[in-house]
Scaffold this motif. Sequence first.
Motif, PDB file in Angstrom:
ATOM      1  N   LEU A  12       0.781  -1.269   0.052  1.00 33.58           N
ATOM      2  CA  LEU A  12      -0.177   0.020  -0.164  1.00 33.58           C
ATOM      3  C   LEU A  12       0.697   1.242  -0.033  1.00 33.58           C
ATOM      4  O   LEU A  12       0.396   2.329  -0.209  1.00 33.58           O
ATOM      5  N   ASN A  13       2.079   1.109   0.291  1.00 33.35           N
ATOM      6  CA  ASN A  13       2.872   2.379   0.472  1.00 33.35           C
ATOM      7  C   ASN A  13       2.428   3.196   1.587  1.00 33.35           C
ATOM      8  O   ASN A  13       2.589   4.504   1.795  1.00 33.35           O
ATOM      9  N   GLN A  14       2.240   2.309   2.722  1.00 35.88           N
ATOM     10  CA  GLN A  14       1.810   3.215   3.924  1.00 35.88           C
ATOM     11  C   GLN A  14       2.144   2.113   4.959  1.00 35.88           C
ATOM     12  O   GLN A  14       1.558   1.125   5.297  1.00 35.88           O
ATOM     13  N   LEU A  15       3.176   2.598   5.676  1.00 36.63           N
ATOM     14  CA  LEU A  15       3.498   2.021   6.945  1.00 36.63           C
ATOM     15  C   LEU A  15       2.496   1.883   7.818  1.00 36.63           C
ATOM     16  O   LEU A  15       1.770   2.895   8.170  1.00 36.63           O
ATOM     17  N   THR A  16       2.175   0.787   8.391  1.00 32.96           N
ATOM     18  CA  THR A  16       1.079   0.298   9.275  1.00 32.96           C
ATOM     19  C   THR A  16       1.549  -0.229  10.507  1.00 32.96           C
ATOM     20  O   THR A  16       2.570  -1.055  10.349  1.00 32.96           O
ATOM     21  N   LEU A  17       0.940   0.189  11.661  1.00 30.92           N
ATOM     22  CA  LEU A  17       1.534  -0.353  12.625  1.00 30.92           C
ATOM     23  C   LEU A  17       0.923  -1.543  12.917  1.00 30.92           C
ATOM     24  O   LEU A  17      -0.471  -1.945  12.865  1.00 30.92           O
ATOM     25  N   GLN A  18       1.907  -2.582  13.153  1.00 36.93           N
ATOM     26  CA  GLN A  18       1.337  -3.877  13.553  1.00 36.93           C
ATOM     27  C   GLN A  18       1.181  -4.156  15.348  1.00 36.93           C
ATOM     28  O   GLN A  18       1.272  -3.001  16.143  1.00 36.93           O
ATOM     29  N   THR A  19       0.756  -5.365  15.863  1.00 30.90           N
ATOM     30  CA  THR A  19       0.426  -5.393  17.102  1.00 30.90           C
ATOM     31  C   THR A  19       1.836  -5.084  18.008  1.00 30.90           C
ATOM     32  O   THR A  19       2.768  -5.818  17.650  1.00 30.90           O
ATOM     33  N   PRO A  20       1.528  -4.048  18.741  1.00 33.98           N
ATOM     34  CA  PRO A  20       2.890  -3.948  19.540  1.00 33.98           C
ATOM     35  C   PRO A  20       3.278  -4.717  20.616  1.00 33.98           C
ATOM     36  O   PRO A  20       2.519  -5.644  21.215  1.00 33.98           O
ATOM     37  N   ILE A  21       4.539  -4.931  20.725  1.00 38.31           N
ATOM     38  CA  ILE A  21       5.115  -5.837  21.803  1.00 38.31           C
ATOM     39  C   ILE A  21       5.625  -5.105  22.945  1.00 38.31           C
ATOM     40  O   ILE A  21       6.270  -4.096  23.012  1.00 38.31           O
ATOM     41  N   THR A  22       4.754  -5.368  24.136  1.00 38.26           N
ATOM     42  CA  THR A  22       4.849  -4.619  25.224  1.00 38.26           C
ATOM     43  C   THR A  22       5.822  -5.088  26.534  1.00 38.26           C
ATOM     44  O   THR A  22       5.801  -6.303  26.326  1.00 38.26           O
ATOM     45  N   PHE A  23       6.463  -4.166  27.133  1.00 35.79           N
ATOM     46  CA  PHE A  23       7.112  -4.664  28.361  1.00 35.79           C
ATOM     47  C   PHE A  23       6.695  -3.838  29.553  1.00 35.79           C
ATOM     48  O   PHE A  23       5.948  -2.906  29.513  1.00 35.79           O
ATOM     49  N   ASN A  24       7.099  -4.303  30.774  1.00 38.28           N
ATOM     50  CA  ASN A  24       6.782  -3.679  32.129  1.00 38.28           C
ATOM     51  C   ASN A  24       5.302  -3.454  32.364  1.00 38.28           C
ATOM     52  O   ASN A  24       5.029  -2.364  32.831  1.00 38.28           O
ATOM     53  N   ASN A  25       4.305  -4.381  31.926  1.00 35.85           N
ATOM     54  CA  ASN A  25       3.114  -4.247  32.285  1.00 35.85           C
ATOM     55  C   ASN A  25       2.517  -2.903  31.611  1.00 35.85           C
ATOM     56  O   ASN A  25       1.575  -2.489  32.162  1.00 35.85           O
ATOM     57  N   THR A  26       2.953  -2.630  30.553  1.00 35.07           N
ATOM     58  CA  THR A  26       2.356  -1.618  29.648  1.00 35.07           C
ATOM     59  C   THR A  26       1.297  -2.226  28.996  1.00 35.07           C
ATOM     60  O   THR A  26       1.450  -3.273  28.234  1.00 35.07           O
ATOM     61  N   SER A  27       0.291  -1.501  28.534  1.00 37.22           N
ATOM     62  CA  SER A  27      -0.875  -1.624  27.775  1.00 37.22           C
ATOM     63  C   SER A  27      -0.735  -1.340  26.417  1.00 37.22           C
ATOM     64  O   SER A  27       0.256  -0.439  26.302  1.00 37.22           O
ATOM     65  N   THR A  28      -1.298  -1.865  25.426  1.00 40.39           N
ATOM     66  CA  THR A  28      -1.166  -1.529  23.849  1.00 40.39           C
ATOM     67  C   THR A  28      -1.547  -0.300  23.859  1.00 40.39           C
ATOM     68  O   THR A  28      -0.803   0.688  22.888  1.00 40.39           O
ATOM     69  N   ASP A  29      -2.633   0.272  24.233  1.00 43.88           N
ATOM     70  CA  ASP A  29      -2.909   1.916  24.134  1.00 43.88           C
ATOM     71  C   ASP A  29      -1.934   2.675  24.782  1.00 43.88           C
ATOM     72  O   ASP A  29      -1.812   3.957  24.116  1.00 43.88           O
ATOM     73  N   ASP A  30      -1.361   2.297  25.933  1.00 42.72           N
ATOM     74  CA  ASP A  30      -0.545   3.263  26.298  1.00 42.72           C
ATOM     75  C   ASP A  30       0.628   3.359  25.563  1.00 42.72           C
ATOM     76  O   ASP A  30       1.275   4.404  25.599  1.00 42.72           O
ATOM     77  N   ILE A  31       1.247   2.458  25.117  1.00 44.13           N
ATOM     78  CA  ILE A  31       2.665   2.392  24.039  1.00 44.13           C
ATOM     79  C   ILE A  31       2.510   3.213  22.802  1.00 44.13           C
ATOM     80  O   ILE A  31       3.054   4.119  22.564  1.00 44.13           O
ATOM     81  N   ILE A  32       1.160   3.138  22.369  1.00 38.46           N
ATOM     82  CA  ILE A  32       0.838   3.881  21.275  1.00 38.46           C
ATOM     83  C   ILE A  32       0.583   5.462  21.561  1.00 38.46           C
ATOM     84  O   ILE A  32       1.142   6.177  21.044  1.00 38.46           O
ATOM     85  N   LEU A  33      -0.001   5.379  22.545  1.00 39.41           N
ATOM     86  CA  LEU A  33       0.001   6.905  23.246  1.00 39.41           C
ATOM     87  C   LEU A  33       1.502   7.815  23.686  1.00 39.41           C
ATOM     88  O   LEU A  33       1.639   8.852  23.144  1.00 39.41           O
ATOM     89  N   ALA A  34       2.178   6.751  24.239  1.00 32.37           N
ATOM     90  CA  ALA A  34       3.452   7.139  24.423  1.00 32.37           C
ATOM     91  C   ALA A  34       4.348   7.576  23.063  1.00 32.37           C
ATOM     92  O   ALA A  34       5.002   8.516  22.979  1.00 32.37           O
ATOM     93  N   ALA A  35       4.249   6.681  21.951  1.00 36.02           N
ATOM     94  CA  ALA A  35       4.953   7.076  20.920  1.00 36.02           C
ATOM     95  C   ALA A  35       4.213   8.137  19.942  1.00 36.02           C
ATOM     96  O   ALA A  35       4.888   8.952  19.454  1.00 36.02           O
ATOM     97  N   CYS A  36       2.988   8.483  20.171  1.00 34.31           N
ATOM     98  CA  CYS A  36       2.352   9.785  19.566  1.00 34.31           C
ATOM     99  C   CYS A  36       2.826  10.911  20.105  1.00 34.31           C
ATOM    100  O   CYS A  36       3.178  11.899  19.466  1.00 34.31           O
ATOM    101  N   LEU A  37       3.112  10.750  21.653  1.00 31.02           N
ATOM    102  CA  LEU A  37       3.640  11.912  22.232  1.00 31.02           C
ATOM    103  C   LEU A  37       5.049  12.199  21.865  1.00 31.02           C
ATOM    104  O   LEU A  37       5.582  13.304  22.253  1.00 31.02           O
TER     105      LEU A  37
END
Length: 862
Positions: free
Chosen positions: A353-378
Amino acid sequence: METTNNSTSSSTDLSNHEKPAKTENQSTTLNTQEIQEKLTDLKTTTQGLNQSEVVSRLTQYGPNAIEAHEESKWKKLLGYFWGPIPWMIEAAAIISLFRQDWPDFIVITVLLLYNAIVGFWQDNKAANALAALKQGLAAKAHVLRDGKWDAIDATQLVPGDIVTVSGGEILPADLLLLDGQYLSVDQAALTGESLPVSRSIGDTVYSGSIARQGSMTGVVTATGNNTFFGHTAKLVASAGSKSHAEEAVLKIGDFLILLAVTLAVILIGVQVYRDIVAVGHWEWSEAGQIAQFVLVLLVASVPVAMPAVMSVTKALGALTLSKQKAIVSRLSAIEELAGVDVLCSDKTGTLTLNQLTLQTPITFNNTSTDDIILAACLACQKNSTDALDLAVLTAMKDPKILDQYQSIDFVPFDPVNKKTIGHVKDAQGKSVQFSKGAPQAIGQLCGIGEQAGSDQTSQQYYGQVNELARRGTRALGVARSNDEGKTWTLLGILPLLDPPRPDAKDTIAKAKELGLSVKMVTGDDVAIGSEISRQLGLGQNLLSASEIFKNDKDPNHIHTDTARAVENADGFGRVFPEHKYEIVKALQQQGHIVAMTGDGVNDAPALKQADCGVAVSGATDAARSAAAIVLTAPGLSTIISAITEARKIFERITSYVYYRVAMTIAIMCVVVLSYIIFDLQPLTAIMIVVLALLDDIPIMTIAYDNVKVSSQPVRWNMHRIISFSSVMGIIALAQSFGMVLLCKYWMNNPELMSSLPMTIDHLQTMVFLQLAAGGQLLIFIVRNRGAIFARPYPHPKLLLAILVTQIIAILLCVFGIFVPALPIEMIGVVWIYVIIWLLIASLAKMAYYKYMDRQEINTKSN
């Protein structure tokens, strides 16, 4: 081409597999001493050149412009009047001129000019590829001369000049970077890499690339045709393969010329024997009679309308293809597309698609998927247009949450630290920092060691990073700091992938059903290509183009072992312009008909060299100009539709060729045979001209005919064309000569003569009508392999055209227009005779195919 978004590069160089490939055109980063040696070699300093040195070097190296020496347009135009078919048409035109047959002369001349003009116009499009390439060069350059910075035309740059480039500018020449922090360069149009790359002091950047971010100073190392960009342009100028259709027409012309000359020699020999040996004297009037008869024979042998009928058929097919979002810029590409057995497809934007798409995040230290995406956005700039940032920001389920955070500071990506840091204040007024970047950089930030024997978190983290890299997936590490950056906590890894197009897998499956081998060609790393290839079912035997072609110095002469390796590969990574060109050449060397897709400057040489270059949706001007077919819809699905339609067009053209060659054989041979055996001329010159008009003009409706689509690539099989046409020609000859024999029997039978007298004029008209009727009905025989009434049925337009033609032929015979008048009873006899022979010809055709199929099976078994 492997394209990228027009964006800054805040997070490139994420892992070692993303660094650009090194070929002989690229050098590794130079150290200070090596940079100084390079400046010495260029006879320059960081203070630049003076005016006298510039003048001297302009004389030595020439302007910084693409110069390609191609064949002159006049020579190309004259080439369309040279060759077997043009010679025959020209000879027929000259004969008509001397005989003052003005209608015949005008028709033949118009056909000759039409064929030449259409061919020249299509061929002239290739020159536009170079013009489009030139437009990609920078117009201005900022150069240091005589101790002063000045803006000059980029064409005036010379090796040794010191220039500066900044974000948004096109690089004016090949440069070795000397000073500055860093430069983010989008070189996708040249190298096919799908993201901008970061360059720093000691790196080489290339003419035609686009500076996306940063500003640096560099020394010009190459200009014009000597640049990496110029090398691409030279490949475009030298690329191009002869159309298989052109070769087929030449061979058909050779065959008909040889047959015509042979029959003419026989004709002259027989007449000379009769005059000198049998009669015992020779008169010049006899020579004139022989010459006139030979000229009639030559007119009969010339398939004057063949190029025109083929062009019209292809043009109507091109119109159909345009409705399917495939624009044909070179008509000969239709036959090539029908015969394509290897499709080389670029990855980004065509298979993906020529569009980088986020796959399922791999989390550490009891981080939720939503939290790691929020952190990356910030850790992104809110209005960023960077491909990686967009992928992260798009993955945010509720973007309004970001409004709860107030930005305090932002540290952009740089090629040294390889990370971004966002400093924000949350809704409670607490200061928090978030960082994202290369996994190694985030690991170091969090104090996670990469050495063997490290703690469990390190092993898990770098194990996941290595696994993602092995699968060709890009990765971003994400971390958080609650104490102003003193300590950092690892939140996890964000896998990023340019996913396959939703229709790509099914399209590839359909391509395989049509007998095509699909090979991925990408500027990205082999690992990235292999993962996409696996998902699409293409196979995972991808090779590094740099490695496979490292021993091939001349792209026009590929080693046999290399060509075999290319043939057996499922695809290629780390591909550069000369590699794409070499891939096509290697496959063609192995006897394949190759289609290459692309949309960038880097694809232009391969698109022009390929038997069928396909510029995909959104292609650059250079790619569209070099390609034979331009797709206006994204993805490969349009190509499959185009291939299916092209095979239909090919079947229609081959049906016409079978018919035309067979009828030419029949007309020539019946004229000579009748003269030799009975000393009579069964057809007059005007009859032959009228036959040509009656046969070929209506038969153009074969462009609409219903045909069966082959499940395998189809190509010009000259043995099959000549042999089948000859068989059908012999059947048609037997039919025509049988009519002569029938008429001779009639004339020698008193009972028949008393009830319905027949003259030589009647004989000629009956042969004329038999050829007009039997000839056009022959198209129903050759248009398919089965019985005459088998599916697919003829198109109504073809049926109507033949019906109208036959009515016209009958009316000409009834009223004696152009031919002696013929009684209705004799017309009925001709039609009964033709229908009987139609069934005989149908049986002969099926017997031929049955025999040939048996021969092919025996050949394969042996």
